[in-house]
Design a protein around this motif. Structure first.
Motif, PDB file in Angstrom:
ATOM      1  N   HIS A  98       0.844  -1.197   0.000  1.00 23.74           N
ATOM      2  CA  HIS A  98       0.000   0.000   0.000  1.00 23.74           C
ATOM      3  C   HIS A  98       0.878   1.246   0.000  1.00 23.74           C
ATOM      4  O   HIS A  98       2.088   1.169   0.213  1.00 23.74           O
ATOM      5  CB  HIS A  98      -0.913   0.021   1.238  1.00 23.74           C
ATOM      6  CG  HIS A  98      -0.152   0.179   2.516  1.00 23.74           C
ATOM      7  ND1 HIS A  98       0.485  -0.875   3.132  1.00 23.74           N
ATOM      8  CD2 HIS A  98       0.118   1.269   3.285  1.00 23.74           C
ATOM      9  CE1 HIS A  98       1.095  -0.437   4.219  1.00 23.74           C
ATOM     10  NE2 HIS A  98       0.893   0.864   4.336  1.00 23.74           N
ATOM     11  N   ASP A 100       0.877   5.115   1.937  1.00 20.11           N
ATOM     12  CA  ASP A 100       0.196   5.809   3.029  1.00 20.11           C
ATOM     13  C   ASP A 100      -0.587   7.007   2.487  1.00 20.11           C
ATOM     14  O   ASP A 100      -0.188   7.628   1.501  1.00 20.11           O
ATOM     15  CB  ASP A 100       1.222   6.281   4.066  1.00 20.11           C
ATOM     16  CG  ASP A 100       1.951   5.113   4.716  1.00 20.11           C
ATOM     17  OD1 ASP A 100       1.397   3.991   4.707  1.00 20.11           O
ATOM     18  OD2 ASP A 100       3.062   5.318   5.224  1.00 20.11           O
ATOM     19  N   HIS A 155       4.917   0.156   0.063  1.00 20.08           N
ATOM     20  CA  HIS A 155       5.601  -0.683   1.047  1.00 20.08           C
ATOM     21  C   HIS A 155       4.629  -1.713   1.603  1.00 20.08           C
ATOM     22  O   HIS A 155       3.418  -1.627   1.359  1.00 20.08           O
ATOM     23  CB  HIS A 155       6.188   0.183   2.171  1.00 20.08           C
ATOM     24  CG  HIS A 155       5.165   1.042   2.858  1.00 20.08           C
ATOM     25  ND1 HIS A 155       4.730   2.231   2.322  1.00 20.08           N
ATOM     26  CD2 HIS A 155       4.476   0.872   4.005  1.00 20.08           C
ATOM     27  CE1 HIS A 155       3.825   2.762   3.136  1.00 20.08           C
ATOM     28  NE2 HIS A 155       3.645   1.947   4.155  1.00 20.08           N
TER      29      HIS A 155
END
Ligand code: NI
Length: 221
Positions: A98, A100, A155
């Motif tokens: 994903h 952030d 990440h």
């Protein structure tokens, strides 16, 4: 640019955090409750209730050392450290690929950080994997060490295979929005500090200080 704080926390502080987070009555909640609509589908861990007394008691013990750490101050140029949360992953849990969210209730995310709180020998798996343009980097740092990385990266956290992985994560709103500009300022700051250490306050040092301060004025917000 990503960088490590080695260590961020004293061993004594780490063991106090471990004890508090592993207490039977610690208020852990399903992690998906605090993920964005798409990250929710891959977030499979637990988070300490952010409205609990325990969270309020523990959060300053991370925020303060970060804001006082010389490398963090120079490389991150923080306006604020925000949205801190404690996270736990046991066997089978992790957090899939994903990015952030850019804006959170408490601020913009320019940099993300993970403070590792479990001894790496006490769990298997649970690597934090950063996707750089040309490679992947898998990290498991010693307890009390922290990794700070650009929030722009995709990440994931690999599934934990055994044991329990405790971390604290959070975000930094920086004075400098662009990573390249932050990196230039960090290099310039490092150069002027090492020059000062060698020869004290010289004419060249003053010029470097002037460039540093004026670039901060140009780029900072
Ligand atoms: Ni993340």
């Amino acid at each position: 640019m990503r960088f490590r704080l080695e260590p961020l926390l004293h061993p004594q502080r780490v063991s106090e955090l471990q004890t508090a987070l592993q207490a039977a009555d610690a208020p852990w909640r399903p992690g998906e409750e605090t993920a964005g609509w798409h990250a929710r589908t891959v977030k499979n861990n637990h988070q300490l209730d952010r409205h609990s007394d325990l969270h309020a008691a523990l959060a300053p013990s991370l925020r303060q050392p970060l804001l006082e750490h010389p490398l963090f101050r120079s490389a991150a140029l923080p306006v604020k450290v925000h949205s801190l949360r404690f996270s736990r992953a046991s066997a089978g849990e992790g957090y899939g690929r994903h990015v952030d969210n850019a804006f959170m209730a408490e601020g913009r995310s320019d940099l993300s950080f993970t403070v590792f709180l479990s001894d790496p020998a006490s769990y298997e798996g649970g690597e934090l994997v950063l996707e750089h343009p040309d490679r992947e980097e898998a990290l498991r740092l010693p307890a009390g060490h922290a990794l700070v990385y650009p929030s722009t990266l995709l990440h994931r956290v690999e599934p934990v295979r055994s044991g329990t992985r405790l971390v604290a994560v959070g975000w930094v709103q920086s004075r400098i929005r662009r990573a390249e500009e932050r990196e230039l300022l960090f290099e310039l700051d490092t150069a002027r500090r090492s020059l000062f250490a060698q020869e004290g306050k010289s004419e060249v040092f003053d010029l470097l200080c002037r460039s540093y301060a004026n670039l901060l004025r140009l780029w900072g917000e």
